[in-house]
Design a protein around this motif. Structure first.
Motif, short mmCIF file in Angstrom:
data_model
loop_
_atom_site.label_atom_id
_atom_site.label_comp_id
_atom_site.label_asym_id
_atom_site.label_seq_id
_atom_site.Cartn_x
_atom_site.Cartn_y
_atom_site.Cartn_z
N GLN A 156 3.50 -3.29 -12.64
CA GLN A 156 3.83 -3.30 -11.28
C GLN A 156 2.66 -3.86 -10.34
O GLN A 156 2.84 -4.60 -9.40
CB GLN A 156 3.75 -1.61 -10.68
N ALA A 157 1.52 -3.62 -10.52
CA ALA A 157 0.25 -3.97 -9.72
C ALA A 157 0.26 -5.64 -9.78
O ALA A 157 0.18 -6.55 -8.93
CB ALA A 157 -0.84 -3.48 -10.08
N THR B 46 0.70 -1.36 0.04
CA THR B 46 -0.10 -0.11 -0.15
C THR B 46 0.79 1.10 0.19
O THR B 46 0.62 2.24 -0.77
CB THR B 46 -0.86 0.07 1.26
N MET C 26 2.20 0.92 -14.55
CA MET C 26 1.50 0.52 -13.31
C MET C 26 0.79 -0.59 -13.39
O MET C 26 0.74 -1.49 -12.33
CB MET C 26 0.35 1.70 -13.31
N SER D 18 4.04 1.48 -1.05
CA SER D 18 4.67 1.76 -2.43
C SER D 18 3.56 2.16 -3.35
O SER D 18 4.10 3.06 -4.11
CB SER D 18 5.17 0.34 -2.82
N ILE D 19 2.49 1.59 -3.68
CA ILE D 19 1.60 2.24 -4.51
C ILE D 19 1.14 3.68 -4.37
O ILE D 19 0.93 4.56 -5.25
CB ILE D 19 0.13 1.51 -4.30
N SER D 20 1.04 4.05 -3.05
CA SER D 20 0.54 5.47 -2.66
C SER D 20 2.01 6.42 -3.28
O SER D 20 1.80 7.43 -3.65
CB SER D 20 0.47 5.64 -1.20
N LEU E 183 3.79 5.90 -5.43
CA LEU E 183 4.04 5.75 -6.84
C LEU E 183 2.90 6.74 -7.44
O LEU E 183 3.18 7.40 -8.45
CB LEU E 183 3.78 4.29 -7.33
N PHE E 184 1.68 6.72 -6.93
CA PHE E 184 0.69 7.69 -7.36
C PHE E 184 1.09 8.99 -7.35
O PHE E 184 0.89 9.78 -8.21
CB PHE E 184 -0.68 7.30 -6.80
#
Length: 490
Positions: free
Chosen positions: A462-463, A431, A459, A433-435, A437-438
């Motif tokens: 990555q996901a 979570t 993206m 890392s995704i945050s 990244l966004f």
């Protein structure tokens, strides 16, 4: 035939009597007395009571107290003591002491009396014998104090001190120790180097008393002081005593390494002296091997190797073997089949630590495949009580060696695995890392809108990659639970 030959083996020092008396026999013109003496010696084995009468008849044949009367009394006393005639032996020993001032030389009398005391000390068995032996010592001290024979006075006092220590009369021992220490010191209170051997023997007896009475602080100071004595050439038995007590002292401090070193030195000295105490000290050495959790074979050394198959230490050898193989069942079997191991108070006092270590390793090995089990089942498998199982598990949990909880009401152990915690941590990391990244994408989006398509593809990749990683983690955990762990409710 030698004068001092006896049906009991006497000390090597009797050879001095042989040399002296053989020289004198050549000068003796009293053939009748000599024949009577040797005739009595021939009767000792077959007719000891008649031999005593013959020996006691020799002094009456002499016009003045002389060497043959002295020798006859010596032989009669030894036979009387051997046959349990302690009162008669004491009376005749008092008569023997009247010969030392004029009938025989100082050196010969000293050697003979000292050998006599050694003889009765070895043959003393029981309260009556010990009581008679004490009378021998007091008579000797009274006689030789008046002749100013300090050497025999010290030797006899040390023997008396040992007797009092064996009887645990510690008040009398302490009083006698002060007297003897003073006799072995210079006027300024320092040890007299010329009496170093006596000083070390006195230290050994005092160290024994301090070890028995648990005065560890005084014991340590005296032990270190005794090891600093360099002017003595002590009998190896004395060093065996000092090192043995030192080993016990270090055991009390849980200093297993120093204890092992002292017990080895004690064993080596006892072995050199031919003392039977070497077997007991070897058992202590084996005990420290287990307390040290050592895998070194204690019989690898040249000194201990001959005793590896000695039946007197076979039980302790089997214990060490089971301990080093982590075989708790074999260990418990040896303890149950050899209850005599605990007859030695020192072993009984310290073996509990070894047993606890052994059972702890047994518990860890037993619970490894399971996630939940009853305490009663663990106790049954290891053949120990449930409260002890609970105590061991509590220690392991507190020490961090077992990640689990004990249900007191249900009397069960439940293992907590780290899989759930690791899964939560992985999700949290994903979570984060995704945050991050966004946030980076939005910052860059205003400056380069054309890069949105490639970015979207990136993206997605990555996901997909993280999803596979997380799914793989869960799959591995589930697979591990299916294959490796289970509940035990036996």
């Amino acid at each position: 035939m030698s004068d001092d030959e006896d049906f009991m083996q006497e000390s090597d020092e009797e050879q001095y009597d042989f040399e002296y008396e053989e020289d004198e026999e050549d000068d003796s013109g009293d053939v009748d007395i000599e024949n009577k003496y040797y005739n009595a010696k021939q009767m000792k084995l077959t007719e000891p009571h008649d031999a005593i009468l013959e020996f006691l008849g020799i002094p009456t044949l002499e016009v003045e107290k002389g060497e043959w009367g002295f020798k006859g009394l010596k032989q009669a006393i030894k036979l009387e003591f051997k046959l349990g005639k302690y009162d008669e032996a004491t009376d005749h020993f008092a008569e023997l002491l009247t010969y030392v001032k004029s009938a025989v030389t100082r050196n010969y009398s000293e050697k003979s009396i000292n050998n006599m005391l050694d003889y009765i000390e070895k043959g003393a068995d029981g309260k009556e014998a010990a009581k008679s032996m004490e009378k021998f010592y007091f008579l000797t001290l009274q006689s030789f104090q008046s002749t100013n024979n300090e050497r025999l006075w010290l030797k006899t006092n040390i023997k008396l001190l040992k007797l009092l220590l064996d009887r645990k009369e510690y008040n009398l021992v302490s009083k006698k120790l002060r007297e003897l220490h003073k006799a072995c010191q210079r006027p300024d209170g320092t040890d007299d180097p010329s009496k170093g051997t006596y000083s070390l023997e006195i230290y050994a007896l005092e160290i024994q008393m301090l070890a028995e009475t648990k005065h560890n602080k005084q014991l340590k100071a005296l032990y270190e002081r005794a090891l600093r004595v360099k002017s003595a050439v002590p009998h190896p038995r004395i060093m065996g005593i000092i090192r043995e007590c030192g080993g016990k002292m270090h055991m009390g401090e849980e200093n297993w390494k120093e204890a092992q070193s002292d017990f080895f030195e004690s064993f080596r000295n006892y072995d050199e002296a031919g003392s039977l105490q070497r077997i007991q000290v070897l058992k202590y050495l084996l005990l420290t091997t287990m307390l040290m959790k050592s895998n070194i074979n204690p019989f690898d050394s040249q000194e201990t190797k001959p005793y590896k198959s000695d039946p007197r230490i076979s039980a302790m050898t089997e214990l060490v073997d089971a301990y080093q193989r982590d075989d708790v069942h074999s260990y418990e079997k040896v303890m149950q089949s050899h209850p005599d191991i605990l007859e030695d108070p020192f072993i009984a006092e310290n073996i509990d630590e070894v047993t606890r270590n052994m059972r702890t390793k047994g518990v860890v090995k037993l619970i490894a495949p399971y996630t939940k089990m009853k305490l009663a089942w663990i106790a049954k498998q290891l053949k120990i009580a449930v409260p002890e199982v609970q105590d061991i598990l509590g220690f392991l949990i507190v020490d961090g060696k077992v990640n689990g909880i004990i249900d007191q009401r249900e009397e069960t152990l439940e293992i907590r695995w780290n899989a759930d915690a690791e899964r939560v941590q992985a999700m949290s990391n994903l979570t984060t890392s995704i945050s991050e990244l966004f946030e980076a994408v939005f910052r860059e989006g205003n400056r380069n809108s054309d890069s949105s398509a490639p970015f979207d593809q990136h993206m997605d990749l990555q996901a997909l990659s993280m999803g596979r990683s997380l799914g793989g983690f869960r799959g591995t955990g589930a697979q591990r639970m299916r294959k490796g762990k289970g509940q035990m409710w036996a």
